[in-house]
Design an enzyme around this catalytic site. Sequence first.
Site, mmCIF file in Angstrom:
data_model
loop_
_atom_site.group_PDB
_atom_site.id
_atom_site.type_symbol
_atom_site.label_atom_id
_atom_site.label_comp_id
_atom_site.label_asym_id
_atom_site.label_seq_id
_atom_site.Cartn_x
_atom_site.Cartn_y
_atom_site.Cartn_z
ATOM 1 N NE ARG A 123 11.304 6.923 39.199
ATOM 2 C CZ ARG A 123 10.586 5.950 38.637
ATOM 3 N NH1 ARG A 123 10.833 4.686 38.980
ATOM 4 N NH2 ARG A 123 9.645 6.221 37.765
ATOM 5 C CE LYS B 27 30.139 20.270 38.348
ATOM 6 N NZ LYS B 27 30.828 21.328 37.569
ATOM 7 C CD GLU C 44 40.709 19.766 34.887
ATOM 8 O OE1 GLU C 44 40.633 20.504 35.892
ATOM 9 O OE2 GLU C 44 39.897 19.821 33.946
ATOM 10 C CE LYS D 238 35.861 17.647 41.500
ATOM 11 N NZ LYS D 238 35.820 17.212 40.093
ATOM 12 C CD GLU E 244 29.663 24.246 38.966
ATOM 13 O OE1 GLU E 244 29.510 25.017 38.021
ATOM 14 O OE2 GLU E 244 30.124 23.108 38.849
ATOM 15 N NE ARG F 75 31.501 20.098 42.031
ATOM 16 C CZ ARG F 75 31.138 18.833 42.160
ATOM 17 N NH1 ARG F 75 30.318 18.471 43.137
ATOM 18 N NH2 ARG F 75 31.592 17.914 41.333
ATOM 19 C CG ASN G 243 33.544 24.813 36.273
ATOM 20 O OD1 ASN G 243 33.884 23.679 35.936
ATOM 21 N ND2 ASN G 243 32.370 25.059 36.835
ATOM 22 C CG HIS H 265 36.688 23.954 33.140
ATOM 23 N ND1 HIS H 265 37.886 24.197 33.778
ATOM 24 C CD2 HIS H 265 36.499 22.608 33.205
ATOM 25 C CE1 HIS H 265 38.381 23.053 34.227
ATOM 26 N NE2 HIS H 265 37.575 22.085 33.880
ATOM 27 C CG HIS I 155 33.353 23.540 28.725
ATOM 28 N ND1 HIS I 155 32.514 23.616 29.823
ATOM 29 C CD2 HIS I 155 34.216 22.534 28.992
ATOM 30 C CE1 HIS I 155 32.868 22.705 30.712
ATOM 31 N NE2 HIS I 155 33.893 22.038 30.225
ATOM 32 C CG HIS J 63 38.177 18.520 29.602
ATOM 33 N ND1 HIS J 63 37.254 19.522 29.413
ATOM 34 C CD2 HIS J 63 38.449 18.509 30.938
ATOM 35 C CE1 HIS J 63 36.965 20.088 30.573
ATOM 36 N NE2 HIS J 63 37.673 19.495 31.510
#
Length: 363
Positions: A118, A140, A182, A224, A234, A238, A242, A245, A249, A262
């Site tokens: 956990r 992330k 990026e 960042k 997010e 935040r 993206n 993206h 994606h 990517h």
Amino acid sequence: MNTIHVFIPGKSYPIYIGSGVLNEIQRLLDPELKQACIVTNQAVASLYLPLLEAQFAGAGQQTSVLLPDGEQYKTLDTLKLIFDALLQDHHHRTTTLVALGGGVIGDMTGFAAASYQRGVNFIQVPTTLLSQVDSSVGGKTGVNHPLGKNMIGAFHQPQAVFIDTDVLKSLPPRELSAGMAEVIKYGLIADSEFFCWLEEHIAELMALEDSALVHAISRSCEIKADIVAKDERESGVRAFLNLGHTFGHAIETDQGYGNWLHGEAVAAGMVMAMDLSCRLGWTTQEDFNRLVALLRAAHLPVVPPKMSEDRYLTLMSKDKKVLDGKIRLVLLKSLGEALVTDDFPLDKLRECLTRDYAADLAD
């Protein structure tokens, strides 16, 4: 060595950036560290694993896990290999996982750390430009699913990030270019002066000139870190990270994970996002042309793959930013100023999805 701090409510951690940082890790580690599990892949292991194992020699018990290399292996099945090693070697709740590799390794190691007993500590040692400026910072973590990228994961911040610019010298040119996408993104969303600096220094960056790399990586991490400090999970700004993206994606999912890197998909996605921003009257044709020129100078694709409009919309509808069935996109009000919106005419988006970029951007 530059040091940047990420400040999040209840948590802060350093990012160390510079030449030779890998040799400084042992000096900077918590002396109470008793167990460590280094996660990497065969390609990176052959270059840097012995050095990193030596840096963690004081941990006492140490385990190394080698995962298959490639975005196509960023899956729940591969994740089990990390859990198998942790359980077999009796790692307890005070262990530390160490991600040695690019974004795939970092995302999976972080997700394993968030899940094992956990939640245990982990450290990022990114070895690609993309992971140094993006995925290693901000917490992330996750894996891909055949129906969507990064749809399974958790927010789990690292204890520290160690960025050694020397490792970029062993990076294939295509991977270096993918990371530069990026870096360019940060100028677009938050710092127009940085975008101008990139235009002036892109040749030095592509030639791996150290002082230019340290500046570009440091500024990217600063931007960042500032955004993550304001919005860890997010729910607001935040999402600006993206840019490109949602389109990207969709490209990755359609083309098959790993066939388009990517950063390559994000580059083409940023072209589409800038195109839509122009059609909405927010940015100019000159802005569009400058972005295309900079991406080309970084040896990145500016023409997205052929895909039907319906296919694009279907894949984009699976994006995490979709709310109440509406596609939300990160667009640009101007160079250096981003926004997230679903308030755009669908016909304008369709024009971007059906545009013949190959013909329009032909040299």
